[in-house]
Scaffold this motif. Structure first.
Motif, mmCIF file in Angstrom:
data_model
loop_
_atom_site.group_PDB
_atom_site.id
_atom_site.type_symbol
_atom_site.label_atom_id
_atom_site.label_comp_id
_atom_site.label_asym_id
_atom_site.label_seq_id
_atom_site.Cartn_x
_atom_site.Cartn_y
_atom_site.Cartn_z
ATOM 1 N N MET A 1 1.442 21.040 17.466
ATOM 2 C CA MET A 1 2.514 21.097 16.489
ATOM 3 C C MET A 1 2.183 20.178 15.319
ATOM 4 O O MET A 1 1.625 19.116 15.490
ATOM 5 N N ALA A 2 2.538 20.578 14.144
ATOM 6 C CA ALA A 2 2.311 19.768 12.956
ATOM 7 C C ALA A 2 3.200 18.534 13.014
ATOM 8 O O ALA A 2 4.337 18.585 13.459
ATOM 9 N N ASP A 3 2.673 17.409 12.556
ATOM 10 C CA ASP A 3 3.388 16.132 12.605
ATOM 11 C C ASP A 3 4.297 16.011 11.396
ATOM 12 O O ASP A 3 3.833 15.923 10.273
ATOM 13 N N THR A 4 5.613 15.983 11.612
ATOM 14 C CA THR A 4 6.557 15.861 10.500
ATOM 15 C C THR A 4 7.425 14.619 10.615
ATOM 16 O O THR A 4 8.215 14.359 9.731
ATOM 17 N N GLU A 5 7.297 13.843 11.677
ATOM 18 C CA GLU A 5 8.247 12.759 11.907
ATOM 19 C C GLU A 5 7.767 11.405 11.412
ATOM 20 O O GLU A 5 8.534 10.635 10.894
ATOM 21 N N ARG A 6 6.504 11.075 11.595
ATOM 22 C CA ARG A 6 6.024 9.753 11.215
ATOM 23 C C ARG A 6 5.450 9.773 9.803
ATOM 24 O O ARG A 6 4.797 10.722 9.412
ATOM 25 N N GLN A 7 5.663 8.679 9.089
ATOM 26 C CA GLN A 7 5.084 8.559 7.755
ATOM 27 C C GLN A 7 3.582 8.326 7.886
ATOM 28 O O GLN A 7 3.139 7.561 8.738
ATOM 29 N N ALA A 8 2.830 8.986 7.048
ATOM 30 C CA ALA A 8 1.387 8.784 7.022
ATOM 31 C C ALA A 8 1.076 7.542 6.195
ATOM 32 O O ALA A 8 1.734 7.282 5.187
ATOM 33 N N PRO A 9 0.074 6.760 6.604
ATOM 34 C CA PRO A 9 -0.292 5.590 5.788
ATOM 35 C C PRO A 9 -0.827 6.045 4.427
ATOM 36 O O PRO A 9 -1.324 7.162 4.281
ATOM 37 N N ILE A 10 -0.749 5.178 3.452
ATOM 38 C CA ILE A 10 -1.137 5.544 2.092
ATOM 39 C C ILE A 10 -2.602 5.968 2.024
ATOM 40 O O ILE A 10 -2.961 6.846 1.246
ATOM 41 N N ASP A 11 -3.465 5.376 2.858
ATOM 42 C CA ASP A 11 -4.881 5.738 2.795
ATOM 43 C C ASP A 11 -5.187 7.094 3.428
ATOM 44 O O ASP A 11 -6.326 7.548 3.396
ATOM 45 N N ALA A 12 -4.182 7.762 3.968
ATOM 46 C CA ALA A 12 -4.351 9.108 4.519
ATOM 47 C C ALA A 12 -3.978 10.172 3.489
ATOM 48 O O ALA A 12 -3.787 11.331 3.840
ATOM 49 N N HIS A 13 -3.871 9.790 2.229
ATOM 50 C CA HIS A 13 -3.443 10.700 1.164
ATOM 51 C C HIS A 13 -4.519 10.882 0.105
ATOM 52 O O HIS A 13 -5.249 9.953 -0.223
ATOM 53 N N GLY A 14 -4.549 12.096 -0.435
ATOM 54 C CA GLY A 14 -5.294 12.380 -1.644
ATOM 55 C C GLY A 14 -4.285 12.589 -2.757
ATOM 56 O O GLY A 14 -3.101 12.813 -2.497
ATOM 57 N N ILE A 15 -4.753 12.523 -4.004
ATOM 58 C CA ILE A 15 -3.853 12.709 -5.131
ATOM 59 C C ILE A 15 -4.345 13.889 -5.971
ATOM 60 O O ILE A 15 -5.542 14.053 -6.183
ATOM 61 N N ILE A 16 -3.403 14.712 -6.376
ATOM 62 C CA ILE A 16 -3.696 15.808 -7.294
ATOM 63 C C ILE A 16 -2.806 15.629 -8.509
ATOM 64 O O ILE A 16 -1.721 15.058 -8.405
ATOM 65 N N GLY A 17 -3.256 16.084 -9.658
ATOM 66 C CA GLY A 17 -2.463 15.909 -10.860
ATOM 67 C C GLY A 17 -2.838 16.910 -11.937
ATOM 68 O O GLY A 17 -3.847 17.612 -11.832
ATOM 69 N N ASP A 18 -2.002 16.960 -12.980
ATOM 70 C CA ASP A 18 -2.210 17.906 -14.079
ATOM 71 C C ASP A 18 -2.107 17.215 -15.447
ATOM 72 O O ASP A 18 -1.813 17.862 -16.439
ATOM 73 N N LEU A 19 -2.312 15.916 -15.484
ATOM 74 C CA LEU A 19 -2.203 15.090 -16.687
ATOM 75 C C LEU A 19 -0.758 14.823 -17.079
ATOM 76 O O LEU A 19 -0.498 14.112 -18.045
ATOM 77 N N ARG A 20 0.180 15.379 -16.347
ATOM 78 C CA ARG A 20 1.600 15.233 -16.639
ATOM 79 C C ARG A 20 2.363 14.658 -15.459
ATOM 80 O O ARG A 20 3.344 13.957 -15.602
#
Length: 153
Positions: A1-20
């Motif tokens: 099952m996909a994990d939806t309950e615990r917060q992921a640590p910040i280093d487990a994230h990538g960032i996407i953006g569009d200049l805005r």
């Protein structure tokens, strides 16, 4: 099952953006933080700082034994998240498309494909305008689902 309950640590994230604007995508397939339509706008997804009830957009396979990895496609801000297990290999590709005009609102694009094997995908899209303070409604508009809240873009 996909994990939806615990917060992921910040280093487990990538960032996407569009200049805005920008969104944080964790290595388990959730958009955990996204202010829309501008960097300084209120959030629509804020589970990074609270619980999934504060807004989350999860798109992930049901592969509890999978190893996760994230990479950026070469010379881009396109983030690819992979789940690698004995049963299947699944890839999710996430980006914020840059519009043709400065009036175009940011568009979050998410694509998932099963590279090998078989996998069940789980989708949870809980838009919560204004840091989950504004009641949000969903409505169908043709093939699209629109999320709306009073006094929000």
């Amino acid at each position: 099952m996909a994990d939806t309950e615990r917060q992921a640590p910040i280093d487990a994230h990538g960032i996407i953006g569009d200049l805005r604007s920008a969104a944080l995508v964790n290595d388990k397939g959730s958009v955990d933080f996204f202010c829309w339509p501008e960097f300084d706008s209120p959030s629509i997804f804020c589970s990074l700082l609270d619980t999934p009830d504060a807004g989350i957009f999860q798109l992930a396979p049901d592969l509890p034994d999978a190893r996760h990895e994230q990479i950026y496609l070469p010379d881009s801000n396109v983030l690819q998240t992979r789940w690698l297990s004995e049963r299947a290999v699944v890839e999710a590709t996430d980006l914020l498309a840059i519009g043709d005009s400065e009036d175009d609102l940011p568009l979050l694009i998410r694509r998932v494909r099963v590279v090998s094997g078989r996998a069940t995908l789980r989708l949870r899209c809980a838009v919560r305008h204004d840091y989950a303070r504004a009641p949000t409604r969903a409505r169908l508009d043709g093939d699209a689902v629109c999320f709306e809240a009073e006094r929000q873009p």
